[in-house]
Design a protein around this motif. Sequence first.
Motif, PDB file in Angstrom:
ATOM      1  N   ILE A   1      -3.558   6.648  85.939  1.00 27.87           N
ATOM      2  CA  ILE A   1      -2.292   6.785  85.208  1.00 27.87           C
ATOM      3  C   ILE A   1      -1.978   5.435  84.560  1.00 27.87           C
ATOM      4  O   ILE A   1      -1.981   4.410  85.238  1.00 27.87           O
ATOM      5  N   VAL A   2      -1.717   5.455  83.254  1.00 28.61           N
ATOM      6  CA  VAL A   2      -1.298   4.224  82.574  1.00 28.61           C
ATOM      7  C   VAL A   2       0.098   4.439  82.002  1.00 28.61           C
ATOM      8  O   VAL A   2       0.362   5.446  81.345  1.00 28.61           O
ATOM      9  N   ILE A   3       0.980   3.491  82.306  1.00 32.35           N
ATOM     10  CA  ILE A   3       2.360   3.611  81.839  1.00 32.35           C
ATOM     11  C   ILE A   3       2.611   2.539  80.787  1.00 32.35           C
ATOM     12  O   ILE A   3       2.393   1.352  81.037  1.00 32.35           O
ATOM     13  N   PHE A   4       3.037   2.957  79.614  1.00 38.47           N
ATOM     14  CA  PHE A   4       3.391   1.997  78.560  1.00 38.47           C
ATOM     15  C   PHE A   4       4.905   1.970  78.416  1.00 38.47           C
ATOM     16  O   PHE A   4       5.514   3.005  78.150  1.00 38.47           O
ATOM     17  N   ASP A   5       5.494   0.784  78.598  1.00 37.39           N
ATOM     18  CA  ASP A   5       6.945   0.662  78.442  1.00 37.39           C
ATOM     19  C   ASP A   5       7.224  -0.068  77.128  1.00 37.39           C
ATOM     20  O   ASP A   5       6.971  -1.261  77.023  1.00 37.39           O
ATOM     21  N   GLU A   6       7.690   0.655  76.139  1.00 36.32           N
ATOM     22  CA  GLU A   6       7.976   0.083  74.799  1.00 36.32           C
ATOM     23  C   GLU A   6       6.800  -0.740  74.286  1.00 36.32           C
ATOM     24  O   GLU A   6       6.965  -1.921  73.950  1.00 36.32           O
ATOM     25  N   PRO A   7       5.605  -0.147  74.200  1.00 36.26           N
ATOM     26  CA  PRO A   7       4.437  -0.975  73.881  1.00 36.26           C
ATOM     27  C   PRO A   7       4.455  -1.543  72.471  1.00 36.26           C
ATOM     28  O   PRO A   7       3.838  -2.562  72.212  1.00 36.26           O
ATOM     29  N   THR A   8       5.130  -0.880  71.535  1.00 39.70           N
ATOM     30  CA  THR A   8       5.032  -1.336  70.142  1.00 39.70           C
ATOM     31  C   THR A   8       6.171  -2.259  69.740  1.00 39.70           C
ATOM     32  O   THR A   8       6.217  -2.721  68.610  1.00 39.70           O
ATOM     33  N   ALA A   9       7.089  -2.528  70.696  1.00 41.32           N
ATOM     34  CA  ALA A   9       8.281  -3.308  70.340  1.00 41.32           C
ATOM     35  C   ALA A   9       7.907  -4.618  69.662  1.00 41.32           C
ATOM     36  O   ALA A   9       8.592  -5.077  68.762  1.00 41.32           O
ATOM     37  N   LEU A  10       6.816  -5.218  70.104  1.00 41.19           N
ATOM     38  CA  LEU A  10       6.466  -6.530  69.553  1.00 41.19           C
ATOM     39  C   LEU A  10       5.178  -6.504  68.734  1.00 41.19           C
ATOM     40  O   LEU A  10       4.659  -7.539  68.357  1.00 41.19           O
TER      41      LEU A  10
ATOM     42  N   GLU B   1       9.721   8.502  66.497  1.00 42.95           N
ATOM     43  CA  GLU B   1       8.566   8.862  65.653  1.00 42.95           C
ATOM     44  C   GLU B   1       7.282   8.678  66.454  1.00 42.95           C
ATOM     45  O   GLU B   1       6.347   9.472  66.338  1.00 42.95           O
ATOM     46  N   GLU B   2       7.251   7.617  67.272  1.00 42.30           N
ATOM     47  CA  GLU B   2       6.046   7.339  68.063  1.00 42.30           C
ATOM     48  C   GLU B   2       5.827   8.428  69.105  1.00 42.30           C
ATOM     49  O   GLU B   2       4.707   8.868  69.336  1.00 42.30           O
TER      50      GLU B   2
ATOM     51  N   ASN C   1       2.622  -3.807  62.626  1.00 43.17           N
ATOM     52  CA  ASN C   1       2.505  -2.399  62.220  1.00 43.17           C
ATOM     53  C   ASN C   1       1.085  -1.857  62.353  1.00 43.17           C
ATOM     54  O   ASN C   1       0.865  -0.775  62.878  1.00 43.17           O
ATOM     55  N   GLU C   2       0.122  -2.651  61.864  1.00 46.74           N
ATOM     56  CA  GLU C   2      -1.241  -2.090  61.829  1.00 46.74           C
ATOM     57  C   GLU C   2      -1.856  -1.996  63.228  1.00 46.74           C
ATOM     58  O   GLU C   2      -2.811  -1.262  63.436  1.00 46.74           O
ATOM     59  N   LYS C   3      -1.284  -2.727  64.195  1.00 43.68           N
ATOM     60  CA  LYS C   3      -1.828  -2.663  65.553  1.00 43.68           C
ATOM     61  C   LYS C   3      -1.370  -1.389  66.283  1.00 43.68           C
ATOM     62  O   LYS C   3      -1.933  -1.010  67.305  1.00 43.68           O
ATOM     63  N   VAL C   4      -0.340  -0.747  65.747  1.00 42.38           N
ATOM     64  CA  VAL C   4       0.136   0.483  66.377  1.00 42.38           C
ATOM     65  C   VAL C   4      -0.982   1.528  66.346  1.00 42.38           C
ATOM     66  O   VAL C   4      -1.215   2.245  67.319  1.00 42.38           O
ATOM     67  N   GLU C   5      -1.703   1.565  65.224  1.00 43.10           N
ATOM     68  CA  GLU C   5      -2.822   2.512  65.108  1.00 43.10           C
ATOM     69  C   GLU C   5      -3.898   2.205  66.159  1.00 43.10           C
ATOM     70  O   GLU C   5      -4.483   3.106  66.742  1.00 43.10           O
TER      71      GLU C   5
END
Length: 502
Positions: A166-175, A206-207, A178-182
Amino acid sequence: MQDTILKIENISKFYPGVTALSNVSFEVNAGEVRGLCGENGAGKSTLIKCVMGVERPDKGRILMNYNGEWVENTSAMKAQSHGVYANYQNVNISPELSIAENYYLGRQPKGRSGRIDWKKMYRDSQKIIDQFDMNVNPRQKISSLPIAMQAMVTISKISVSDDLKIVIFDEPTALLENEKVETLYKFIKELKRKGVSVIYISHRLEEIMDVCDTVTILKDGTYIDTKAIENVTKDSLIKMMVGRELSDIYNIKKRKSGDELLRIENFSDSFNFKNINFSLHAGEIIGFAGLVGSGRSEIMRALCGVEKRLTGDTYIRGEKVRIKNPSSALEHGIGFLTEDRRMDGLALILPIKINVNMNSYNRISKSGIISLKKESERAKKYSSDVNVKTPSIMQLAGNLSGGNQQKVVIAKLLCRDPDILIFDEPTVGVDVGAKEEIYKIMEKLIANGKGIILISSYLPEVMGLSDRLFVMAQGTIKAEFNLNDTKKISEEDVLKKASDEC
Ligand SMILES: Nc1ncnc2c1ncn2[C@@H]1O[C@H](COP(=O)(O)OP(=O)(O)OP(=O)(O)O)[C@@H](O)[C@H]1O
C-alpha cells in the motif's frame, strides 16, 4: 472479484476538544487507486496515521491483508515491514544527505568486504533519477535542491522498496512542477499494474478524477461515501465534501486599478533572474506563472531583502526605497507569504493566538506592555476571517491540520495589514471551500486599495484571479498578458511562453 487489502473498521480518534474521526469504516482493494477527499480538518491525515501505525485509534481497528493473513499495524515499524509506505511532504528525506544516501538509507548495497558499495549505490540511484526524468546528480545534497526537486526525490524514493503493498500519497503534487505530475501518474499506474494499492489524498479534485479508480469522502471526521470515479463529477465531489455547491470560485469582483504602489526596475541577481521590471497598482492582482525554478519566488525574496541581488531599484508609491531585510519590507508595507511554510515562522509549539499576532505585537503594545485584550481580539478576528477550524485560539499550531496551519500563516500576514501582499502558492494544501474564502479575502483586499502579487503553479488559479499575468522562464519575463482584455488567452498560450528556452 478483487482481494480486499485494507479493512478500516469503526475507527474513532479523539484529541482534547476534537473528534478527529468518528466511526469510520471502508475497505480498499488490492491494485486499486483510492482517492481520499475532505475539507481541511476532515480527518484524512489522522486516518492515514492510524493506517501507518503512527497513531492508535481510540476505537475500532484497521486490518491489512499481508500475503493472505489479516494483520494489524500497531506500530510504524510493523506497517513498514508489511509494505505500507506513506509519502508525506518533506518528511521522508534527510536534508543533509545526498539523493543516493536518501534512497538507500538503512539498506545501502554492500560489497564483499561488508563495506558500502558506493559505486553501485550511485549507479542504481542514477537509474531511478532517469526513470523519473529528474536531471540531477545522485551525489547532490537534498538541501541544495529546489523544493520541487526535493518533492520528486521523496516520490521517487518509493520505487526503491521492493515489497510494496500500500502506498499513500498525501498531496503529492503540491510542490511539483506541472510536467512532473505526468511522471507521478505514470508511476502510480506502474504501482497499480504490480497490484500495489494506492491511497491518494489531494485537494486538487481534477487530479482525483484523473488518477483514481474510486474515491472516499470524509467530512468532519465522519465517513460520507465511496464512489467509483465514473459516477462522480468535480461538482458532486465538492457537494459531498463541503455540504453545499460552489459557484465559479475564481469569479471575484475586479476593480479599476488606482495609483502605482510598487515598481521594480532592472532587478538581476547572479543566477536566478535578470532584468526584471514590473509595477503593481492599488486594487490590482498581478500574477506570475512559470515552471518551478523559473525565478518567480527568488525575485520576491530579493524584493523583500531575504536574498541578495546585484542590480535593481524598488519604488514604493513613486519613492525609491532600500529594503534590507524582511522586517524592513514589512515596515514598507510589503507582506510576503512564502511558499516554504516550514521556514515561515509558524511556531508549532505556540498557540494560534501568538502565531497570528507574531509580526504585529508592536501595534498592540504600549511602553512594552502587550494589550492582552487586543491580542485575543485580533487573533479571533483574523483566524475567523480565514476560517481556521479550531475549538479555540489557544490551540497549539502544531495540533492543527495542514490546511488550517496554512490559514494561520495567512491570518498572521493579514494581521499586519500590509498594502502590498505577495502570495506565493497561497492555496497549496487548502481545501476547495477554504480556497474560495481566500479568494474572497483577496477580493476584499483589492477593494480596500491593496495590491496583490500572486505566484501560483496552478494555472486555473493564477489565470482566473489576475488582472495582468507575467509569464517567466529561465529567470526572465517572457510575456505579459492583460487578462481583462476581451481576447481570451488559453493555458496553452501560457505554457508555451513558460517553456520558452531562448
Ligand atoms: N495531535 C493533535 N492534537 C489535537 N488535535 C489534533 C491533532 N491532530 C489532529 N488534530 C485535529 O484533528 C482534526 C483532523 O485533522 P487532520 O489533520 O486529520 O485533517 P485533514 O483532513 O488531514 O486536514 P488537511 O486537509 O488540512 O491536512 C483537525 O481538527 C485537527 O486540528
